[in-house]
Scaffold this motif. Structure first.
Motif, PDB file in Angstrom:
ATOM      1  N   ALA A 239       0.828  -1.213   0.000  1.00 42.99           N
ATOM      2  CA  ALA A 239       0.000   0.000   0.000  1.00 42.99           C
ATOM      3  C   ALA A 239       0.859   1.258   0.000  1.00 42.99           C
ATOM      4  O   ALA A 239       0.637   2.183  -0.787  1.00 42.99           O
ATOM      5  CB  ALA A 239      -0.938  -0.015   1.213  1.00 42.99           C
ATOM      6  N   ALA A 240       1.852   1.300   0.875  1.00 40.47           N
ATOM      7  CA  ALA A 240       2.742   2.464   0.918  1.00 40.47           C
ATOM      8  C   ALA A 240       3.604   2.530  -0.338  1.00 40.47           C
ATOM      9  O   ALA A 240       3.862   3.618  -0.875  1.00 40.47           O
ATOM     10  CB  ALA A 240       3.623   2.405   2.164  1.00 40.47           C
ATOM     11  N   TRP A 241       4.032   1.368  -0.817  1.00 42.48           N
ATOM     12  CA  TRP A 241       4.878   1.327  -2.015  1.00 42.48           C
ATOM     13  C   TRP A 241       4.144   1.916  -3.227  1.00 42.48           C
ATOM     14  O   TRP A 241       4.742   2.603  -4.054  1.00 42.48           O
ATOM     15  CB  TRP A 241       5.304  -0.102  -2.303  1.00 42.48           C
ATOM     16  N   ALA A 242       2.866   1.668  -3.322  1.00 42.85           N
ATOM     17  CA  ALA A 242       2.073   2.168  -4.455  1.00 42.85           C
ATOM     18  C   ALA A 242       2.020   3.692  -4.484  1.00 42.85           C
ATOM     19  O   ALA A 242       1.768   4.289  -5.537  1.00 42.85           O
ATOM     20  CB  ALA A 242       0.668   1.594  -4.398  1.00 42.85           C
ATOM     21  N   GLU A 243       2.256   4.331  -3.344  1.00 42.92           N
ATOM     22  CA  GLU A 243       2.223   5.791  -3.278  1.00 42.92           C
ATOM     23  C   GLU A 243       3.546   6.426  -3.696  1.00 42.92           C
ATOM     24  O   GLU A 243       3.619   7.643  -3.879  1.00 42.92           O
ATOM     25  CB  GLU A 243       1.856   6.227  -1.863  1.00 42.92           C
ATOM     26  N   ALA A 244       4.599   5.617  -3.835  1.00 40.66           N
ATOM     27  CA  ALA A 244       5.894   6.150  -4.264  1.00 40.66           C
ATOM     28  C   ALA A 244       5.859   6.456  -5.760  1.00 40.66           C
ATOM     29  O   ALA A 244       5.346   5.663  -6.556  1.00 40.66           O
ATOM     30  CB  ALA A 244       7.008   5.148  -3.961  1.00 40.66           C
ATOM     31  N   GLU A 245       6.398   7.588  -6.144  1.00 42.30           N
ATOM     32  CA  GLU A 245       6.410   7.971  -7.553  1.00 42.30           C
ATOM     33  C   GLU A 245       7.253   7.001  -8.364  1.00 42.30           C
ATOM     34  O   GLU A 245       8.313   6.551  -7.926  1.00 42.30           O
ATOM     35  CB  GLU A 245       6.969   9.386  -7.698  1.00 42.30           C
ATOM     36  N   ASP A 246       6.783   6.674  -9.549  1.00 43.07           N
ATOM     37  CA  ASP A 246       7.517   5.828 -10.487  1.00 43.07           C
ATOM     38  C   ASP A 246       8.537   6.722 -11.197  1.00 43.07           C
ATOM     39  O   ASP A 246       8.221   7.387 -12.185  1.00 43.07           O
ATOM     40  CB  ASP A 246       6.533   5.208 -11.484  1.00 43.07           C
ATOM     41  N   ILE A 247       9.770   6.742 -10.688  1.00 37.34           N
ATOM     42  CA  ILE A 247      10.752   7.712 -11.180  1.00 37.34           C
ATOM     43  C   ILE A 247      12.162   7.149 -11.017  1.00 37.34           C
ATOM     44  O   ILE A 247      12.454   6.416 -10.071  1.00 37.34           O
ATOM     45  CB  ILE A 247      10.604   9.057 -10.421  1.00 37.34           C
ATOM     46  N   SER A 248      13.032   7.518 -11.947  1.00 33.09           N
ATOM     47  CA  SER A 248      14.418   7.053 -11.882  1.00 33.09           C
ATOM     48  C   SER A 248      15.211   7.870 -10.871  1.00 33.09           C
ATOM     49  O   SER A 248      14.838   8.996 -10.514  1.00 33.09           O
ATOM     50  CB  SER A 248      15.078   7.165 -13.260  1.00 33.09           C
ATOM     51  N   ILE A 249      16.320   7.306 -10.425  1.00 34.11           N
ATOM     52  CA  ILE A 249      17.185   8.015  -9.477  1.00 34.11           C
ATOM     53  C   ILE A 249      17.786   9.265 -10.122  1.00 34.11           C
ATOM     54  O   ILE A 249      17.983  10.283  -9.455  1.00 34.11           O
ATOM     55  CB  ILE A 249      18.304   7.076  -8.971  1.00 34.11           C
ATOM     56  N   ASP A 250      18.024   9.225 -11.430  1.00 29.58           N
ATOM     57  CA  ASP A 250      18.571  10.408 -12.113  1.00 29.58           C
ATOM     58  C   ASP A 250      17.606  11.583 -12.025  1.00 29.58           C
ATOM     59  O   ASP A 250      17.983  12.700 -11.646  1.00 29.58           O
ATOM     60  CB  ASP A 250      18.859  10.085 -13.581  1.00 29.58           C
ATOM     61  N   TYR A 251      16.351  11.336 -12.405  1.00 32.30           N
ATOM     62  CA  TYR A 251      15.365  12.421 -12.404  1.00 32.30           C
ATOM     63  C   TYR A 251      14.982  12.852 -10.984  1.00 32.30           C
ATOM     64  O   TYR A 251      14.776  14.031 -10.717  1.00 32.30           O
ATOM     65  CB  TYR A 251      14.109  11.997 -13.163  1.00 32.30           C
ATOM     66  N   ALA A 252      14.878  11.891 -10.077  1.00 31.63           N
ATOM     67  CA  ALA A 252      14.419  12.210  -8.718  1.00 31.63           C
ATOM     68  C   ALA A 252      15.458  12.997  -7.932  1.00 31.63           C
ATOM     69  O   ALA A 252      15.116  13.948  -7.217  1.00 31.63           O
ATOM     70  CB  ALA A 252      14.057  10.923  -7.967  1.00 31.63           C
ATOM     71  N   VAL A 253      16.725  12.627  -8.071  1.00 37.12           N
ATOM     72  CA  VAL A 253      17.747  13.180  -7.185  1.00 37.12           C
ATOM     73  C   VAL A 253      18.976  13.699  -7.932  1.00 37.12           C
ATOM     74  O   VAL A 253      19.369  14.860  -7.778  1.00 37.12           O
ATOM     75  CB  VAL A 253      18.186  12.124  -6.138  1.00 37.12           C
ATOM     76  N   MET A 254      19.588  12.849  -8.741  1.00 39.63           N
ATOM     77  CA  MET A 254      20.930  13.151  -9.238  1.00 39.63           C
ATOM     78  C   MET A 254      20.996  14.415 -10.091  1.00 39.63           C
ATOM     79  O   MET A 254      21.946  15.197  -9.982  1.00 39.63           O
ATOM     80  CB  MET A 254      21.483  11.954 -10.022  1.00 39.63           C
ATOM     81  N   GLU A 255      20.009  14.616 -10.953  1.00 38.90           N
ATOM     82  CA  GLU A 255      20.054  15.803 -11.820  1.00 38.90           C
ATOM     83  C   GLU A 255      19.718  17.080 -11.061  1.00 38.90           C
ATOM     84  O   GLU A 255      19.905  18.172 -11.580  1.00 38.90           O
ATOM     85  CB  GLU A 255      19.102  15.611 -12.999  1.00 38.90           C
ATOM     86  N   ARG A 256      19.232  16.947  -9.837  1.00 33.30           N
ATOM     87  CA  ARG A 256      18.908  18.114  -9.025  1.00 33.30           C
ATOM     88  C   ARG A 256      19.967  18.387  -7.956  1.00 33.30           C
ATOM     89  O   ARG A 256      20.057  19.498  -7.441  1.00 33.30           O
ATOM     90  CB  ARG A 256      17.554  17.916  -8.337  1.00 33.30           C
ATOM     91  N   ALA A 257      20.727  17.370  -7.595  1.00 30.38           N
ATOM     92  CA  ALA A 257      21.703  17.503  -6.520  1.00 30.38           C
ATOM     93  C   ALA A 257      22.939  18.260  -7.004  1.00 30.38           C
ATOM     94  O   ALA A 257      23.263  18.277  -8.193  1.00 30.38           O
ATOM     95  CB  ALA A 257      22.102  16.125  -6.009  1.00 30.38           C
ATOM     96  N   GLU A 258      23.615  18.874  -6.068  1.00 26.41           N
ATOM     97  CA  GLU A 258      24.845  19.595  -6.367  1.00 26.41           C
ATOM     98  C   GLU A 258      26.037  18.797  -5.845  1.00 26.41           C
ATOM     99  O   GLU A 258      25.914  17.958  -4.953  1.00 26.41           O
ATOM    100  CB  GLU A 258      24.820  20.979  -5.714  1.00 26.41           C
ATOM    101  N   GLY A 259      27.180  19.083  -6.432  1.00 29.95           N
ATOM    102  CA  GLY A 259      28.413  18.505  -5.920  1.00 29.95           C
ATOM    103  C   GLY A 259      28.627  17.045  -6.258  1.00 29.95           C
ATOM    104  O   GLY A 259      29.215  16.310  -5.461  1.00 29.95           O
ATOM    105  N   LEU A 260      28.165  16.594  -7.429  1.00 32.00           N
ATOM    106  CA  LEU A 260      28.426  15.227  -7.842  1.00 32.00           C
ATOM    107  C   LEU A 260      29.811  15.120  -8.471  1.00 32.00           C
ATOM    108  O   LEU A 260      30.287  16.057  -9.119  1.00 32.00           O
ATOM    109  CB  LEU A 260      27.378  14.742  -8.842  1.00 32.00           C
ATOM    110  N   SER A 261      30.438  13.974  -8.274  1.00 36.33           N
ATOM    111  CA  SER A 261      31.727  13.696  -8.888  1.00 36.33           C
ATOM    112  C   SER A 261      31.601  12.498  -9.827  1.00 36.33           C
ATOM    113  O   SER A 261      30.706  11.666  -9.676  1.00 36.33           O
ATOM    114  CB  SER A 261      32.786  13.395  -7.826  1.00 36.33           C
ATOM    115  N   VAL A 262      32.525  12.442 -10.781  1.00 46.95           N
ATOM    116  CA  VAL A 262      32.530  11.359 -11.767  1.00 46.95           C
ATOM    117  C   VAL A 262      33.899  10.697 -11.777  1.00 46.95           C
ATOM    118  O   VAL A 262      34.928  11.376 -11.766  1.00 46.95           O
ATOM    119  CB  VAL A 262      32.207  11.878 -13.184  1.00 46.95           C
ATOM    120  N   VAL A 263      33.906   9.370 -11.801  1.00 46.18           N
ATOM    121  CA  VAL A 263      35.133   8.618 -12.009  1.00 46.18           C
ATOM    122  C   VAL A 263      35.084   8.020 -13.413  1.00 46.18           C
ATOM    123  O   VAL A 263      34.225   7.191 -13.704  1.00 46.18           O
ATOM    124  CB  VAL A 263      35.298   7.488 -10.971  1.00 46.18           C
ATOM    125  N   PRO A 264      35.959   8.453 -14.326  1.00 45.76           N
ATOM    126  CA  PRO A 264      35.991   7.860 -15.671  1.00 45.76           C
ATOM    127  C   PRO A 264      36.494   6.421 -15.625  1.00 45.76           C
ATOM    128  O   PRO A 264      37.357   6.068 -14.808  1.00 45.76           O
ATOM    129  CB  PRO A 264      36.973   8.753 -16.433  1.00 45.76           C
TER     130      PRO A 264
END
Length: 472
Positions: A239-264
């Motif tokens: 029941a609670a799970w059904a209320e969670a938005e169907d969304i990727s981690i990129d759209y939900a958090v990563m593209e909005r967060a600041e200070g991300l680093s990348v390892v090539p």
């Protein structure tokens, strides 16, 4: 690595991009696609051993016994297997695992990894993770980018500030480009393929959800709080799970967060997002032909021939830039450049009501698997494999009787009050309505042929009197 890393392994999938080998009931990570064991087992092995804690796996209920069986074969014992009530994309799945880990280790360093990728250089992969760990311990979210070797339009990209090899700031995420843009990014040198891997402290990820996706955090927190143990698995509250938005981690958090680093990372990687990608990863002859199974290629070039059907040869004659994949119940033939359009074919099969759209010919169960060899009016012939030490439920049928013939191993058969051991070439008859059970008491897989006869042969004609897997 200065701190043990807890892997979070995502194990879902819709099984459309590599149809007919991959299907909704048995997606690609459970198959041996490039000849090195299953993708799931390879993924588990990459994050096992020194520097890594036992993994937390997030998967669907239908895959739970496949996951545990393949992990047992790989020699890895999971810390937990979380069962999603329904697919909700990567953000809720990752968050559920992070919250579960935080409950026992608030300062945990976690590595989020898909279960269906190919990584050729495992040592290089681990070195890249170690390089990212120092940055992650300092409080940054680290993602991993693959050095592109071609202008790929099927991947998202990461744009960096520079072109160095060590951990560096992420400038922005880039959506899948067109061909011209992909070529320009390849030449630029500051763009990497987005591998969908993330490394961070668990508390940092939770803070990111708190800031950018609080509604997802609230729903997943309640779903985990209401989770129920089930045979060693943890079922999230539906029941609670059904209320969670169907969304990727990129759209939900990563593209909005600041200070991300990348390892090539340049050690060879693919998400096997289509048959062309599988062809690229497989050994090929001088003409560019990749083959697997009983196949024969005559005057073919740059072609993939793959057969999963025993006793049937797939022959390619004069094919160029083609894909031909043969399964016992379905065959795909398509130009290589149409590999990304398979969703259209699967959708058309669904509209037509074809079970091949979603159902795998082998039906995997907690005790093993079965496949239908022949089906006609009032009869069906199946091949059944039972894992060592496993047992089917104590059951009966309203509408069919069964004949069992053991062809490999030893079967322990219960029919009403009688228990019999059957070896190879021995058989038994199960009358309609009789309470019966099949077990494998040996140390090797047991295989038998089952012949069903009756007015109705559906899988729902099973009355379970006892079951060791929590099924009704």
């Amino acid at each position: 690595m200065t701190q043990t890393i807890t892997p979070i392994i995502l194990c879902g999938g819709s099984g459309t991009r590599l149809w007919p080998l991959s299907r909704k009931s048995y997606p690609k990570q459970f198959s041996d696609l490039v000849g090195e064991g299953t993708l799931f087992q390879a993924s588990v092995g990459r994050v096992a051993g020194a520097g890594f804690a036992r993994p937390v796996v997030v998967t669907a209920s239908d895959f739970r016994f496949i996951v545990t069986q393949q992990m047992t074969e790989a020699g890895v014992d999971p810390a937990a297997v979380l069962l999603e009530p329904a697919p909700r994309n990567t953000a809720p799945a990752i968050l559920a695992a992070v919250l579960h880990i935080v409950a026992s280790d608030p300062g945990a360093l976690v590595l989020v990894t898909p279960s269906d990728h190919v990584v050729a250089d495992v040592d290089g992969f681990r070195a890249a993770v170690a390089a990212g760990a120092e940055v992650a311990q300092a409080g940054r979210i680290v993602t991993f980018g693959i050095r592109p070797d071609r202008p790929e339009t099927g991947y998202g990209y990461l744009e960096l500030e520079g072109t160095g090899d060590g951990p560096q700031p992420l400038r922005r995420f880039v959506e899948k480009p067109d061909a011209a843009t992909a070529q320009a990014m390849l030449e630029d040198g500051r763009y990497l393929w987005n591998a969908g891997l993330f490394l961070a402290r668990a508390d940092v990820l939770i803070a990111a959800f708190t800031a950018h996706a609080p509604a997802v955090l609230e729903a997943v927190t309640r779903s985990l709080a209401g989770a129920q143990p089930d045979l060693g698995f943890l079922r999230l509250d539906p029941a609670a799970w059904a209320e969670a938005e169907d969304i990727s981690i990129d759209y939900a958090v990563m593209e909005r967060a600041e200070g991300l680093s990348v390892v090539p990372f340049a050690g060879g990687w693919s998400d096997l997002g289509g048959w062309e990608a599988v062809w690229r990863e497989m050994p090929r002859d001088a003409a560019g032909v990749a083959s697997r199974g009983p196949v024969q290629a005559l005057e073919c070039r740059n072609t993939l021939l793959r057969s999963e059907t025993e006793g049937q040869v797939l022959v390619g004659l004069g094919l160029e830039d083609m894909i031909a994949v043969a399964m016992p119940d379905a065959v795909l033939v398509a130009p290589m450049d149409r590999a990304q359009d398979l969703r259209q074919a699967v959708s058309a099969l669904k509209v037509a009501g074809a079970r091949q759209a979603t159902e795998f010919p082998k039906d995997h169960r907690p005790w093993g698997w079965f496949e239908s060899l022949a089906l006609g009016e009032r009869f069906q012939v199946k091949r059944i494999l039972v894992h060592p030490g496993a047992a089917l439920s104590l059951q009966s049928h309203h509408h069919r009787s069964e004949h069992w013939i053991v062809v490999q191993g030893t079967a322990k058969v219960t029919v009403e009050d009688r228990v019999t051991l059957l070896s190879e070439n021995q058989s038994v008859y199960i009358p309609l309505g009789a309470v019966h059970r099949l077990e494998n008491p040996g140390k090797l897989p047991m295989v038998l042929i089952e012949v069903q006869t009756g007015a109705y042969l559906g899988e729902d004609d099973i009355i379970r009197h006892e079951d060791g897997y929590g099924r009704g």
